[in-house]
Design a protein around this motif. Sequence first.
Motif, mmCIF file in Angstrom:
data_model
loop_
_atom_site.group_PDB
_atom_site.id
_atom_site.type_symbol
_atom_site.label_atom_id
_atom_site.label_comp_id
_atom_site.label_asym_id
_atom_site.label_seq_id
_atom_site.Cartn_x
_atom_site.Cartn_y
_atom_site.Cartn_z
ATOM 1 N N CYS A 116 -43.945 -70.771 -7.715
ATOM 2 C CA CYS A 116 -44.747 -69.837 -6.925
ATOM 3 C C CYS A 116 -43.970 -69.472 -5.660
ATOM 4 O O CYS A 116 -43.463 -70.348 -4.951
ATOM 5 C CB CYS A 116 -46.095 -70.452 -6.561
ATOM 6 S SG CYS A 116 -47.105 -69.453 -5.454
ATOM 7 N N VAL A 117 -43.870 -68.160 -5.386
ATOM 8 C CA VAL A 117 -43.067 -67.708 -4.239
ATOM 9 C C VAL A 117 -43.712 -68.084 -2.909
ATOM 10 O O VAL A 117 -43.037 -68.058 -1.870
ATOM 11 C CB VAL A 117 -42.854 -66.178 -4.294
ATOM 12 C CG1 VAL A 117 -42.019 -65.790 -5.501
ATOM 13 C CG2 VAL A 117 -44.199 -65.438 -4.306
ATOM 14 N N LEU A 118 -45.021 -68.453 -2.933
ATOM 15 C CA LEU A 118 -45.710 -68.771 -1.685
ATOM 16 C C LEU A 118 -45.749 -70.268 -1.389
ATOM 17 O O LEU A 118 -45.523 -70.677 -0.250
ATOM 18 C CB LEU A 118 -47.135 -68.217 -1.721
ATOM 19 C CG LEU A 118 -47.230 -66.678 -1.667
ATOM 20 C CD1 LEU A 118 -48.645 -66.216 -1.946
ATOM 21 C CD2 LEU A 118 -46.769 -66.165 -0.307
ATOM 22 N N CYS A 119 -46.047 -71.099 -2.408
ATOM 23 C CA CYS A 119 -46.128 -72.537 -2.161
ATOM 24 C C CYS A 119 -44.892 -73.288 -2.628
ATOM 25 O O CYS A 119 -44.693 -74.447 -2.252
ATOM 26 C CB CYS A 119 -47.364 -73.131 -2.823
ATOM 27 S SG CYS A 119 -47.295 -73.156 -4.627
ATOM 28 N N GLY A 120 -44.076 -72.652 -3.483
ATOM 29 C CA GLY A 120 -42.839 -73.281 -3.936
ATOM 30 C C GLY A 120 -43.026 -74.306 -5.032
ATOM 31 O O GLY A 120 -42.089 -75.022 -5.385
ATOM 32 N N ARG A 121 -44.243 -74.401 -5.616
ATOM 33 C CA ARG A 121 -44.487 -75.395 -6.659
ATOM 34 C C ARG A 121 -44.492 -74.746 -8.041
ATOM 35 O O ARG A 121 -44.815 -73.570 -8.189
ATOM 36 C CB ARG A 121 -45.829 -76.099 -6.428
ATOM 37 C CG ARG A 121 -45.898 -76.853 -5.117
ATOM 38 C CD ARG A 121 -47.033 -77.847 -5.144
ATOM 39 N NE ARG A 121 -47.185 -78.540 -3.866
ATOM 40 C CZ ARG A 121 -47.925 -79.614 -3.682
ATOM 41 N NH1 ARG A 121 -48.580 -80.142 -4.710
ATOM 42 N NH2 ARG A 121 -48.019 -80.176 -2.494
ATOM 43 N N THR A 122 -44.150 -75.567 -9.039
ATOM 44 C CA THR A 122 -44.131 -75.071 -10.416
ATOM 45 C C THR A 122 -45.402 -75.453 -11.173
ATOM 46 O O THR A 122 -45.538 -75.123 -12.352
ATOM 47 C CB THR A 122 -42.921 -75.660 -11.170
ATOM 48 O OG1 THR A 122 -43.011 -77.085 -11.146
ATOM 49 C CG2 THR A 122 -41.612 -75.222 -10.519
ATOM 50 N N ASP A 123 -46.338 -76.146 -10.528
ATOM 51 C CA ASP A 123 -47.562 -76.605 -11.201
ATOM 52 C C ASP A 123 -48.336 -75.422 -11.776
ATOM 53 O O ASP A 123 -48.446 -74.366 -11.134
ATOM 54 C CB ASP A 123 -48.473 -77.347 -10.217
ATOM 55 C CG ASP A 123 -47.755 -78.508 -9.540
ATOM 56 O OD1 ASP A 123 -46.656 -78.281 -9.005
ATOM 57 O OD2 ASP A 123 -48.312 -79.620 -9.543
ATOM 58 N N ASP A 124 -48.876 -75.633 -12.967
ATOM 59 C CA ASP A 124 -49.694 -74.598 -13.600
ATOM 60 C C ASP A 124 -51.074 -75.186 -13.908
ATOM 61 O O ASP A 124 -51.369 -75.598 -15.026
ATOM 62 C CB ASP A 124 -49.019 -74.106 -14.885
ATOM 63 C CG ASP A 124 -49.749 -72.901 -15.480
ATOM 64 O OD1 ASP A 124 -50.701 -72.413 -14.832
ATOM 65 O OD2 ASP A 124 -49.392 -72.473 -16.589
ATOM 66 N N CYS A 125 -51.924 -75.276 -12.877
ATOM 67 C CA CYS A 125 -53.274 -75.836 -13.017
ATOM 68 C C CYS A 125 -54.277 -74.781 -12.563
ATOM 69 O O CYS A 125 -54.492 -74.580 -11.364
ATOM 70 C CB CYS A 125 -53.419 -77.107 -12.182
ATOM 71 S SG CYS A 125 -55.036 -77.898 -12.361
#
Length: 730
Positions: free
Chosen positions: A1-10
Amino acid sequence: CVLCGRTDDCTEKYGEKRTYVEYNLTVHYYCLLMSSGIWQRGEEDEGVDGFLITDIRKEVNRAAKLKCNICKKKGASIGCVAPKCKRSYHFPCGLQRECIFQFMEDFRSYCWEHRPVQEFTDKEHGGASQCTICLDLVEHLPVYTVLRSPCCKNAWFHRECLQYQALSAGLFFFRCTVCNNKDKFQKEMLRMGIHIPERDASWELEENAYQDLLHCYQHCDVKRCLCKKGRDYNEPDSKWEIKRCQYCGSRGTHLACSSMRSWEENWECMECRSIFAKSGKYSKQKKRALATSEKINGTTFILEEPSPKSPRQSSGSPHSFLLQSPKIMCQNLSPCSHRELPASNRVTMSLSPVMSNRNWSLRHRHLREQRREVCNILKELKVQVKTKPTRLNINAENIWSSALKGFRQRIFSPTNTIEVSFSNCKNRSKTNTSAASKHHFFQLLMLHLQNSSLFEGSSGKNLSLDFQALEENLYFEAGKMIAVSLVHGGPSPGFFSKTLFNCLVYGPENVKPALEDVADDDVAQTIKKIKYANSLSSLQSTLQDCCEFLAAAGCLRPVTALCDKKMLVNDILICHVIKRVTLPLESFRQGLKTLGVLEEMQRHPDVFSSIMCHKPERLSAKTLCDLFTIHSSSDVNKVEGADFWMGYLQDVESGESVVTLEDILLFVTGSCYIPSIGFDPEPTIKFLRIRYPIGNRLLNCLELPITKTYQQFKNKMEFTIRNTLRVERE
């Protein structure tokens, strides 16, 4: 995610994760919604749900200069809206730190220090209750993970449970699970950070979710389908067109298979007929009944048998084996009276008077032994009763209503000591008659129940079907009252039929009712006609006459031999005596569970049948003599006093006195019967140097005067007992 930098998909936590290859862009939906420096400037179909791509890139550049106060990394696009608060954080970091994100209006965010909280009173702190979504316990604490309903004081939820519920139900169906409030509940949940998506419920969005409702039932369900092309064959505008049940639509028949001449005729399946018959709303159809020997297209019809929904068990089934077991058979459960034995047994007994008297004596001796066992069991149950009193104000002229009101009052508990005061009885001494009032109340209550509309029959009674009583939960209250009466020293009912008792103890599925259990004379006559039919033709004629009754009872079956009548009679008896009152029986059973009475009945069925199905034996001189323990002081001739006492009891029993044995018992204990649980304390007799007898009902003690002659003793007893009871009655 370009805003939070995480790859989590929940999706439940961060919203849908979207990737746009043409823009080289991946973003969490919630990260985008809650970012402080971006607004929807486009239409819904532009960019990402109205967020323009250029605006998203500007927000990413702005956030790149801000450090997250939680993880200390760059890219914190969300800021606390509280005045003078400079905290910034990523959306996932904010969730982890228990920040509040409001998915409404300006999509505000509050840090862990300035987040909104729910107000609690001191009384609401502490304790725990059940979350009405996951059904696990939730502690009543003012913490982030716990939320309280704004419309129901006692409704508490886990935050995580509410969020999952909101995502599933959507804006149109998300509401308080306790009171169903929608507006007030949603407003508070949005304020506390629950995201409620503006869409329909998930179950409404499933593709073809209600496709089954559009299916038209096409199947012939009668016992013998005449269509050579099968039960599923349907040819419109012909005799092989399938007609569905006019009530449920889930059963069908070919017109020819049910002897219907046209589509306009109505048809009901066996289940619906049975339901309407039990509810009393079944109206007899004018449709021509099909004769047993009638033929259509050269094919003979027989009576329709119930559908597979309610299979009938054969004589070789486990059910039938249970019914034939000596342990389950009504006659063998406990000794029964001479009148309750089958006719064949009665004839045999009448041939041998000596044997009859001996059996009668043995039977009553056995009953007395069983009642002694019941007494001990009930005393163990009485350990639950506390000394804390509950007062019942009873109107003897309206015993049922006042008893029902007392048992339903909020402060009533079956484990409290019951005190009874009669509202229409004045000038009663509390010390002497509190026990007497309770005994009298329970006696009147049992007598009312025996003659009430809840039961039917002459001597041995079964439950009746009273829809108003069922709606008002009166069967439960009746069972509860009987249980309380047994444990609190009241009389036993003594009017249960063997069938009713066995249904309570062994379960209705293991009981075989008898013809004597049928209280309705018309139904009993119908069953007798079937039972005593002496030829196949007379049996078929009888079935033809009562075809509508059998259809309503769900007992239509093929009859090809005279021996079929036995199983048919059994089906009618089970339907009328047991299945018809399934709901009242279950409610009555729940009431009898009060204080553990039903459980003890099921553990000791033989001994409990002696008090539930048999009236207590009539008082005798020997019974009263055994009931009282004699005490005397050292200077009193105990033997002579006991002789006077025993002689007086024998005179009373033989009718040579103006008082009865019941009067004597009432004078001493306040009760004219011996309770199943016995007396507490046990009755005693004291011979004292006093002028007249004294009945101490508080101690169940009879104080008797010492006299020189028996005639003096008898005169004083009769004078005191007769006048004392006369004054009380007045």
